[in-house]
Design a protein around this motif. Structure first.
Motif, PDB file in Angstrom:
ATOM      1  N   PRO A 293       0.919  -1.161  -0.217  1.00  0.00           N
ATOM      2  CA  PRO A 293      -0.096   0.038  -0.141  1.00  0.00           C
ATOM      3  C   PRO A 293       0.844   1.391  -0.167  1.00  0.00           C
ATOM      4  N   HIS A 294       2.066   1.057   0.240  1.00  0.00           N
ATOM      5  CA  HIS A 294       3.087   2.448   0.364  1.00  0.00           C
ATOM      6  C   HIS A 294       3.581   2.633  -0.991  1.00  0.00           C
ATOM      7  N   VAL A 295       3.250   2.093  -2.012  1.00  0.00           N
ATOM      8  CA  VAL A 295       3.984   2.280  -3.761  1.00  0.00           C
ATOM      9  C   VAL A 295       3.485   3.689  -4.016  1.00  0.00           C
ATOM     10  N   GLN A 296       4.479   4.412  -4.548  1.00  0.00           N
ATOM     11  CA  GLN A 296       3.963   5.699  -4.866  1.00  0.00           C
ATOM     12  C   GLN A 296       4.726   6.074  -6.487  1.00  0.00           C
ATOM     13  N   ALA A 297       4.040   6.835  -7.166  1.00  0.00           N
ATOM     14  CA  ALA A 297       4.442   7.433  -8.437  1.00  0.00           C
ATOM     15  C   ALA A 297       6.127   7.706  -8.355  1.00  0.00           C
ATOM     16  N   ASN A 298       6.741   7.539  -9.321  1.00  0.00           N
ATOM     17  CA  ASN A 298       8.358   7.792  -9.055  1.00  0.00           C
ATOM     18  C   ASN A 298       9.068   6.925  -8.243  1.00  0.00           C
ATOM     19  N   ASP A 299       8.661   5.740  -7.764  1.00  0.00           N
ATOM     20  CA  ASP A 299       9.278   4.844  -7.023  1.00  0.00           C
ATOM     21  C   ASP A 299       9.947   4.026  -8.195  1.00  0.00           C
ATOM     22  N   VAL A 300      11.049   3.324  -7.651  1.00  0.00           N
ATOM     23  CA  VAL A 300      11.838   2.471  -8.580  1.00  0.00           C
ATOM     24  C   VAL A 300      11.386   1.102  -8.473  1.00  0.00           C
ATOM     25  N   LEU A 301      10.945   0.372  -9.594  1.00  0.00           N
ATOM     26  CA  LEU A 301      10.381  -1.071  -9.589  1.00  0.00           C
ATOM     27  C   LEU A 301      11.596  -1.830 -10.000  1.00  0.00           C
ATOM     28  N   VAL A 302      12.135  -2.845  -9.108  1.00  0.00           N
ATOM     29  CA  VAL A 302      13.189  -3.710  -9.543  1.00  0.00           C
ATOM     30  C   VAL A 302      12.644  -5.027  -9.658  1.00  0.00           C
ATOM     31  N   MET A 303      13.069  -5.548 -10.800  1.00  0.00           N
ATOM     32  CA  MET A 303      12.650  -6.801 -11.243  1.00  0.00           C
ATOM     33  C   MET A 303      13.599  -7.851 -11.307  1.00  0.00           C
ATOM     34  N   TRP A 304      13.337  -9.080 -10.726  1.00  0.00           N
ATOM     35  CA  TRP A 304      14.237 -10.047 -10.098  1.00  0.00           C
ATOM     36  C   TRP A 304      14.043 -11.276 -10.954  1.00  0.00           C
ATOM     37  N   HIS A 305      15.054 -11.891 -11.184  1.00  0.00           N
ATOM     38  CA  HIS A 305      14.916 -13.321 -11.878  1.00  0.00           C
ATOM     39  C   HIS A 305      15.654 -14.158 -10.503  1.00  0.00           C
ATOM     40  N   GLY A 306      14.863 -15.057  -9.809  1.00  0.00           N
ATOM     41  CA  GLY A 306      15.400 -15.326  -8.631  1.00  0.00           C
ATOM     42  C   GLY A 306      15.456 -14.490  -7.504  1.00  0.00           C
ATOM     43  N   ARG A 307      16.462 -14.813  -6.554  1.00  0.00           N
ATOM     44  CA  ARG A 307      16.502 -13.838  -5.446  1.00  0.00           C
ATOM     45  C   ARG A 307      18.006 -13.069  -5.725  1.00  0.00           C
ATOM     46  N   THR A 308      18.604 -13.451  -6.350  1.00  0.00           N
ATOM     47  CA  THR A 308      19.958 -12.647  -6.725  1.00  0.00           C
ATOM     48  C   THR A 308      20.297 -11.878  -7.921  1.00  0.00           C
ATOM     49  N   GLU A 309      19.508 -12.144  -8.883  1.00  0.00           N
ATOM     50  CA  GLU A 309      19.959 -11.546 -10.234  1.00  0.00           C
ATOM     51  C   GLU A 309      18.885 -10.536 -10.704  1.00  0.00           C
ATOM     52  N   ILE A 310      18.989  -8.983 -10.651  1.00  0.00           N
ATOM     53  CA  ILE A 310      18.197  -8.076 -11.060  1.00  0.00           C
ATOM     54  C   ILE A 310      18.029  -8.017 -12.642  1.00  0.00           C
ATOM     55  N   ARG A 311      16.974  -8.425 -13.150  1.00  0.00           N
ATOM     56  CA  ARG A 311      16.794  -8.093 -14.651  1.00  0.00           C
ATOM     57  C   ARG A 311      16.660  -6.945 -15.118  1.00  0.00           C
ATOM     58  N   HIS A 312      15.768  -6.290 -14.519  1.00  0.00           N
ATOM     59  CA  HIS A 312      15.311  -4.760 -15.076  1.00  0.00           C
ATOM     60  C   HIS A 312      14.777  -3.854 -14.058  1.00  0.00           C
ATOM     61  N   SER A 313      14.993  -2.512 -14.293  1.00  0.00           N
ATOM     62  CA  SER A 313      14.359  -1.580 -13.328  1.00  0.00           C
ATOM     63  C   SER A 313      13.642  -0.540 -14.184  1.00  0.00           C
ATOM     64  N   ALA A 314      12.497   0.132 -13.368  1.00  0.00           N
ATOM     65  CA  ALA A 314      11.695   1.049 -14.330  1.00  0.00           C
ATOM     66  C   ALA A 314      11.340   2.185 -13.137  1.00  0.00           C
ATOM     67  N   LYS A 315      10.799   3.051 -13.534  1.00  0.00           N
ATOM     68  CA  LYS A 315      10.105   4.062 -12.882  1.00  0.00           C
ATOM     69  C   LYS A 315       8.647   3.891 -12.931  1.00  0.00           C
ATOM     70  N   ILE A 316       8.043   3.653 -11.628  1.00  0.00           N
ATOM     71  CA  ILE A 316       6.387   3.463 -11.426  1.00  0.00           C
ATOM     72  C   ILE A 316       5.677   4.677 -11.777  1.00  0.00           C
ATOM     73  N   VAL A 317       4.837   4.660 -12.911  1.00  0.00           N
ATOM     74  CA  VAL A 317       4.023   6.037 -13.060  1.00  0.00           C
ATOM     75  C   VAL A 317       2.744   5.820 -12.304  1.00  0.00           C
ATOM     76  N   ASN A 318       2.127   4.632 -12.280  1.00  0.00           N
ATOM     77  CA  ASN A 318       1.039   4.514 -11.418  1.00  0.00           C
ATOM     78  C   ASN A 318       0.959   2.839 -10.983  1.00  0.00           C
ATOM     79  N   ARG A 319       0.397   2.916 -10.192  1.00  0.00           N
ATOM     80  CA  ARG A 319       0.261   1.144  -9.688  1.00  0.00           C
ATOM     81  C   ARG A 319      -1.414   0.994  -9.419  1.00  0.00           C
TER      82      ARG A 319
END
Length: 131
Positions: A55-81
């Motif tokens: 419930p604390h997610v806001q616009a302009n937060d960074v979304l980090v997308m993982w494959h497993g628990r140790t490999e970051i695949r992608h990141s993006a800025k949140i416009v809206n959730r």
């Protein structure tokens, strides 16, 4: 990471997703690489908010997308959730991101569903905010 001289004419070739989502390209002229470097930046300069359904997610937060628990695949800025009706979790089609894939163009307001199509092996989505 910075491109070798000569600097590419196409500005999309000058930075990657983390350089955009963390803001390092526009403020310092470099793009953070995936791996240990990205983990260090998140630990040193960001606060983990939670998963995308927090419930604390806001616009302009960074979304980090993982494959497993140790490999970051992608990141993006949140416009809206957007949450699905009836407590069904995050609505991937209506949740919008600003996302950049490699040296491709920066996509403004692209759906999470589209990003998931570009990165089919994602296993978790965490949200971070500058400390």
């Amino acid at each position: 990471w910075r491109p070798l001289a000569p600097i590419p004419v196409n500005p999309n070739h000058r930075f990657f997703c983390h350089g955009y989502s963390l803001g390092t390209y526009f403020t310092h002229g470099y793009s953070v690489l995936s791996g240990v470097e990205m983990l260090i930046v998140l630990a040193d300069e960001y606060v983990r908010i939670g998963y995308l359904d927090s419930p604390h997610v806001q616009a302009n937060d960074v979304l980090v997308m993982w494959h497993g628990r140790t490999e970051i695949r992608h990141s993006a800025k949140i416009v809206n959730r957007v949450m699905a009706a009836g407590g069904g979790g995050v609505n991937d089609g209506l949740t919008l991101l600003n996302s950049k894939t490699g040296t491709g163009p920066l996509k403004l307001g692209v759906s999470l569903a589209t990003v998931k199509q570009d990165y089919r092996d994602l296993t978790s989505f965490e949200v971070y905010r500058p400390a």
